[in-house]
Design a protein around this motif. Sequence first.
Motif, short mmCIF file in Angstrom:
data_model
loop_
_atom_site.label_atom_id
_atom_site.label_comp_id
_atom_site.label_asym_id
_atom_site.label_seq_id
_atom_site.Cartn_x
_atom_site.Cartn_y
_atom_site.Cartn_z
N SER A 10 0.93 -1.16 -0.02
CA SER A 10 -0.21 -0.04 -0.03
C SER A 10 0.70 1.26 0.13
N VAL A 11 0.62 2.08 -0.95
CA VAL A 11 1.55 3.22 -1.04
C VAL A 11 0.51 4.62 -0.65
N ILE A 12 0.80 5.19 0.28
CA ILE A 12 -0.27 6.33 0.67
C ILE A 12 0.57 7.68 0.15
N ASP A 13 -0.41 8.42 -0.33
CA ASP A 13 -0.29 9.90 -0.65
C ASP A 13 -1.01 10.74 0.24
N PRO A 14 -0.68 11.20 1.24
CA PRO A 14 -1.16 11.88 2.39
C PRO A 14 -1.94 12.96 1.91
N TYR A 15 -1.28 13.86 1.04
CA TYR A 15 -1.60 15.10 0.61
C TYR A 15 -2.60 15.18 -0.62
N ASN A 16 -2.90 14.00 -1.22
CA ASN A 16 -3.91 13.86 -2.16
C ASN A 16 -4.88 12.92 -1.59
N ASN A 17 -4.94 12.36 -0.43
CA ASN A 17 -5.77 11.57 0.19
C ASN A 17 -6.12 10.33 -0.80
N THR A 18 -4.82 9.68 -1.10
CA THR A 18 -4.97 8.58 -2.16
C THR A 18 -4.12 7.23 -1.61
N VAL A 19 -4.70 6.22 -1.69
CA VAL A 19 -3.85 4.92 -1.34
C VAL A 19 -3.74 4.13 -2.69
N TYR A 20 -2.63 3.86 -2.87
CA TYR A 20 -2.54 2.83 -3.99
C TYR A 20 -2.30 1.30 -3.47
N TYR A 21 -2.98 0.50 -4.04
CA TYR A 21 -3.10 -0.74 -3.44
C TYR A 21 -2.64 -2.05 -4.40
N LEU A 22 -1.55 -2.57 -4.20
CA LEU A 22 -0.92 -3.57 -4.85
C LEU A 22 -1.13 -5.09 -4.51
N ASP A 23 -1.52 -5.88 -4.87
CA ASP A 23 -1.76 -7.32 -4.65
C ASP A 23 -1.33 -8.34 -5.70
N SER A 24 -0.28 -8.97 -5.50
CA SER A 24 0.06 -9.76 -6.59
C SER A 24 -0.42 -11.26 -6.60
N LEU A 25 -1.18 -11.48 -5.45
CA LEU A 25 -2.01 -12.75 -5.32
C LEU A 25 -3.49 -12.67 -5.96
N CYS A 26 -4.01 -11.60 -5.61
CA CYS A 26 -5.43 -11.44 -6.11
C CYS A 26 -5.63 -10.80 -7.44
N GLU A 27 -6.31 -11.62 -8.39
CA GLU A 27 -6.58 -11.01 -9.57
C GLU A 27 -8.05 -11.08 -10.17
N ASP A 28 -8.87 -11.51 -9.22
CA ASP A 28 -10.23 -11.83 -9.72
C ASP A 28 -11.25 -10.33 -9.25
N GLY A 29 -10.65 -9.51 -8.74
CA GLY A 29 -11.55 -8.32 -8.72
C GLY A 29 -11.62 -7.93 -7.01
N THR A 30 -11.34 -8.99 -6.29
CA THR A 30 -11.32 -8.81 -4.77
C THR A 30 -10.12 -8.45 -4.39
N THR A 31 -10.09 -7.88 -3.09
CA THR A 31 -9.03 -7.05 -2.67
C THR A 31 -8.52 -7.91 -1.33
N GLY A 32 -7.29 -8.18 -1.33
CA GLY A 32 -6.65 -8.78 -0.06
C GLY A 32 -7.16 -10.28 -0.30
N THR A 33 -6.34 -11.22 0.53
CA THR A 33 -6.63 -12.73 0.57
C THR A 33 -7.99 -13.06 1.24
N LYS A 34 -8.24 -12.27 1.92
CA LYS A 34 -9.49 -12.41 2.51
C LYS A 34 -10.45 -11.05 2.64
N ARG A 35 -11.72 -11.04 2.35
CA ARG A 35 -12.30 -9.96 2.29
C ARG A 35 -12.29 -8.90 3.46
N ASP A 36 -12.17 -9.20 4.63
CA ASP A 36 -12.00 -8.56 5.82
C ASP A 36 -10.75 -8.03 5.83
N ILE A 37 -9.79 -8.50 5.49
CA ILE A 37 -8.29 -7.87 5.51
C ILE A 37 -8.24 -6.61 4.97
N ILE A 38 -8.88 -6.13 3.71
CA ILE A 38 -8.90 -5.09 3.29
C ILE A 38 -9.89 -3.97 3.86
#
Length: 134
Positions: A10-38
């Motif tokens: 997770s790359v956080i840009d606090p001045y633009n209120n943006t978080v870039y989220y990169l997950d190399s395991l999850c390709e199907d549109g869900t985020t994180g290895t479990k839905r509650d992690i995100i």
Amino acid sequence: MPIRLHWILSVIDPYNNTVYYLDSLCEDGTTGTKRDIISDLQDIVNTALFQFQSDREITTKLKMNTKWLKIKCPQQPNCINCGHYVMRFMKEIISHTRTQIPENYFSDCQFPKYDQEQIDEVRIHWVRYVLQQI
């Protein structure tokens, strides 16, 4: 059965209120290895961003919701290389010296997955770093 942990970036840009989220395991549109992690990650980051903005009196940003961008990035072919992928992502992001990460990742880094040479490059850099610290 052993507990498996998974690395994401997770790359956080606090001045633009943006978080870039990169997950190399999850390709199907869900985020994180479990839905509650995100959602846990979002709660933590949103609280930290609110505190950051409050401390700096960035009142115009306080009313905005944090923008989470899931970046389409190379996907690992197994469940064990996530650490190497995260370190490779960090290396590529830093080497591009841009203030934003494109949602389709960097055009010169668009691979479906990293090959063994690219993974070994990360391993070699890591070993060199560790040996310099001794």
